[in-house]
Design an enzyme around this catalytic site. Structure first.
Site, PDB file in Angstrom:
ATOM      1  N   GLY A   1       1.019  -1.312  -0.120  1.00 33.46           N
ATOM      2  CA  GLY A   1      -0.135   0.106  -0.087  1.00 33.46           C
ATOM      3  C   GLY A   1       1.283   1.371   0.331  1.00 33.46           C
TER       4      GLY A   1
ATOM      5  N   GLY B   1       2.171   5.191   1.200  1.00 31.79           N
ATOM      6  CA  GLY B   1       2.891   5.289   2.435  1.00 31.79           C
ATOM      7  C   GLY B   1       1.652   5.950   3.493  1.00 31.79           C
TER       8      GLY B   1
ATOM      9  N   GLY C   1       0.634   2.518   5.239  1.00 32.84           N
ATOM     10  CA  GLY C   1       2.237   3.248   6.577  1.00 32.84           C
ATOM     11  C   GLY C   1       2.086   3.618   7.663  1.00 32.84           C
TER      12      GLY C   1
ATOM     13  N   GLU D   1      16.228   5.581   9.608  1.00 30.09           N
ATOM     14  CA  GLU D   1      17.773   4.981   8.896  1.00 30.09           C
ATOM     15  C   GLU D   1      16.933   6.576   7.429  1.00 30.09           C
ATOM     16  OE1 GLU D   1      19.916   5.425   6.170  1.00 30.09           O
ATOM     17  OE2 GLU D   1      19.741   3.217   5.664  1.00 30.09           O
TER      18      GLU D   1
END
Length: 475
Positions: free
Chosen positions: A203, A205, A209, A247
Site C-alpha cells: 500500500g 505510505g 504506512g 534510517e
C-alpha cells in the site's frame, strides 16, 4: 514472476485477499511499462496483520537463540538459491543494473543475514552487574516500513534483526518497488515459522504506512526513507511513547588528503556517488580534494564518468540504470539546471537531459565552482550527481565534511591508515571507510543528525528490537 501472489497480502501464515479492492500499478522505470499490480491496503488490512503478529509473539519470543539463528541461516540459503530470479525482479521493479542487482541488491542481504546469525548469541547474552542479572528480551511487534532503492536489503535488514531478537512483525514495502518483498514473503513462508510471525501488507505510505506506524498494537517502529516522512514517523512514535529506529538521508563525503593516492581516491569517490544511479542514502556525493589538485581530480572524475552511460539495466554491461520515477528524474534535472544558473560548473558528463527517450534516466554529471553551502553541495539529490569541493587544509576539509545536517557515512583517503583513522574520528558520521575499505554488513549502520536515529545490521541492529530487564537477586 507471473506465479507470485502480488495481489494478495500475507497475514497469519497464509496468502489472503485484502479487504481493499484498490490496486497500485508498479512500473518498470526503464521501459515505463506496468509490470504488476499490488493492493492499496488501508487501516483494516493493517489491523489484521498487526493483530496476527501480536497473537504469534508469545510463541516466537520464547524460542531460543539457536532456533532463531537456524531460521536466519535457512532464509539466507533461500536467498542464495533464488538469487537470479530475485535479481531480475529487482531490476524490473526499480531499474538497478542486473550486475548490481546480483552483487549488491541480493548479495548484500545474504551477508546481512550471515552477520545477524553470527551476532545473535552476543546480542542476547545475559550480563551480571553486582547482584543483578541483566537480560535482553524481545520488544514486541515491529512495524517495518522500507524504501524502494534497496527493496530487498532494507526488508532483510529489518526482518533479520526482528526475528533474531524474538520479535514478530509486519512489513510494508514501498509501493514503488514492492515486488521483491512479495517474493521474499514466499521464501519466509517456507521456513515453517509460527503463523503470524511475519506479515506483509502492501500500500501507499499515506494509507498503509501511516496506519501501521500509528497502530496501537505495534511496539517498535523501524522506518527507512526520507527525512520529511521520518519526522512524521518519529513524531507519531513520540506521541505513543514507542521506540523508533529511523534510517533517513545523507550527504556523504569522500575526503582526499595530501599524501593520498589521488587517482585511486577519485575513482572510488565517483563510483561511490553513482552507485545505484545515486539513489543510495550513503552515496558519497561530495568529493573533497586539496585546492592545488582540483583540476587533476576533475580530469580523473571525467574519465570515470565516461564509463557510466545510461542504458538497459538488463544488459550485464550496463553501469547506470534509470531513476525510480519520472517525478524523481525531473526533480534531479531541475536542481542541476538551477545550480548551473547560479554559477556551478559542470566538468564531467553530458547535459543531464541527454538520455534515452524511454525510461526515467538522468545522465551522470560532476560539478564544481560552488560553495560548500550551496544547495547542490548540501542537500540530498538522490541522482547520479557528484560535487567536487576544494579545501586549503585538513581542518577546512573536516569542516566542509561536517557542514551539512546529515551524518551517515564518509570515506577518508590518506597516505597511511592511521592518519585516515585520526581524521575519521573528527567526522560526524556513523560509518567511515578508510582508504579502500569495503562495506561491512555485520557492523552497525546508521547516522548522526538528519540521517536518523538508531542502528541497523549485526549485534547493534538486533538490540534495537530488544528491551533490557534487570533481575535483582538477594545480595
Amino acid at each position: 514472476m507471473e506465479s507470485l501472489p502480488f495481489e494478495s497480502i500475507y497475514v497469519g501464515g497464509q496468502w489472503i485477499q485484502p479487504d481493499t479492492r484498490k490496486t497500485i500499478a508498479v512500473e518498470n522505470p526503464a521501459t515505463e511499462e506496468v509490470v504488476a499490480n499490488v493492493p492499496a491496503c488501508g487501516r483494516d488490512d493493517v489491523r489484521r496483520a498487526v493483530e496476527s503478529a501480536r497473537v504469534a509473539f508469545p510463541e516466537w519470543s520464547a524460542t531460543d537463540a539457536a532456533t532463531r539463528a537456524e531460521t536466519l541461516t535457512s532464509l539466507r540459503d533461500a536467498l542464495v538459491k533464488n538469487q537470479e530470479e530475485l535479481s531480475e525482479l529487482i531490476t524490473r521493479e526499480m531499474g538497478s543494473p542486473i550486475a548490481f542487482s546480483r552483487r549488491v541488491q541480493v548479495g548484500l542481504p545474504v551477508k546481512a543475514l550471515e552477520g545477524y546469525a553470527e551476532a545473535l548469541a552476543a546480542a542476547t547474552a545475559e550480563e551480571r552487574i553486582g547482584h543483578s542479572l541483566v537480560v535482553r528480551e524481545a520488544a514486541g511487534v515491529v512495524a517495518a516500513v522500507t524504501p524502494w532503492n534497496y527493496p530487498l536489503h532494507q526488508a532483510v535488514a529489518k526482518i533479520g534483526a526482528a526475528l533474531a531478537a524474538g520479535c514478530t512483525m509486519v512489513l510494508k514495502p514501498s509501493e514503488l518497488a514492492p515486488l521483491s518483498a512479495c517474493f521474499l514473503a514466499t521464501l519466509i513462508d517456507g521456513l515453517g515459522l509460527p503463523a503470524g510471525t511475519f506479515n506483509l501488507v502492501q500500500g501507499e505510505g499515506r494509507a498503509a504506512g501511516q496506519a501501521l506506524v500509528t497502530d496501537e498494537g505495534a511496539d517498535v517502529i523501524s522506518f527507512t526513507g526520507s527525512v520529511r516522512v521520518g519526522r512524521e514517523v518519529g513524531a507519531a512514535a513520540g506521541q505513543a511513547v514507542k521506540r523508533a529506529c529511523l534510517e533517513l538521508g545523507g550527504k556523504s563525503a569522500t575526503l582526499v588528503l595530501d599524501g593520498a593516492d589521488l587517482a585511486a581516491a577519485v575513482r572510488d569517490g565517483v563510483r561511490g556517488a553513482l552507485l545505484n544511479a545515486g539513489q543510495t542514502c550513503s552515496a558519497r556525493t561530495r568529493l573533497l580534494v586539496p585546492r592545488s589538485r582540483l583540476e587533476d581530480a576533475v580530469d580523473v572524475a571525467r574519465s570515470v564518468v565516461a564509463q557510466y552511460v545510461p542504458g538497459d539495466p538488463t544488459d550485464p554491461d550496463c553501469a547506470l540504470g534509470p531513476l525510480i520515477s519520472a517525478a524523481q528524474a525531473d526533480n534531479v534535472r531541475e536542481r542541476l539546471y538551477r545550480a548551473a544558473d547560479r554559477g556551478a560548473r559542470r566538468v564531467a558528463g553530458p547535459d543531464p537531459g541527454e538520455v534515452p527517450t524511454v525510461g526515467h534516466y538522468v545522465a551522470p554529471s560532476v560539478w564544481t565552482d560552488l560553495a560548500p553551502s550551496a544547495p547542490l553541495a548540501r542537500e540530498e539529490i538522490f541522482g547520479p550527481v557528484l560535487v567536487v569541493l576544494p579545501f586549503e587544509d585538513e581542518d577546512e576539509a573536516v569542516s566542509i565534511a561536517n557542514g551539512t545536517p546529515y551524518g551517515l557515512a564518509a570515506t577518508v583517503w590518506a597516505g597511511d591508515t592511521e592518519h585516515a583513522a585520526a581524521v575519521a574520528r573528527r567526522l560526524r558520521a556513523g560509518q567511515v571507510d578508510l582508504n579502500a575499505a569495503k562495506f561491512n554488513p555485520a557492523a552497525p549502520f546508521g547516522g548522526y543528525g538528519l540521517s536518523g536515529v538508531g542502528r541497523e545490521l549485526g549485534r547493534h541492529g538486533i538490540q534495537e528490537f530488544q528491551e533490557v530487564k534487570s533481575l535483582q537477586f538477594p545480595a
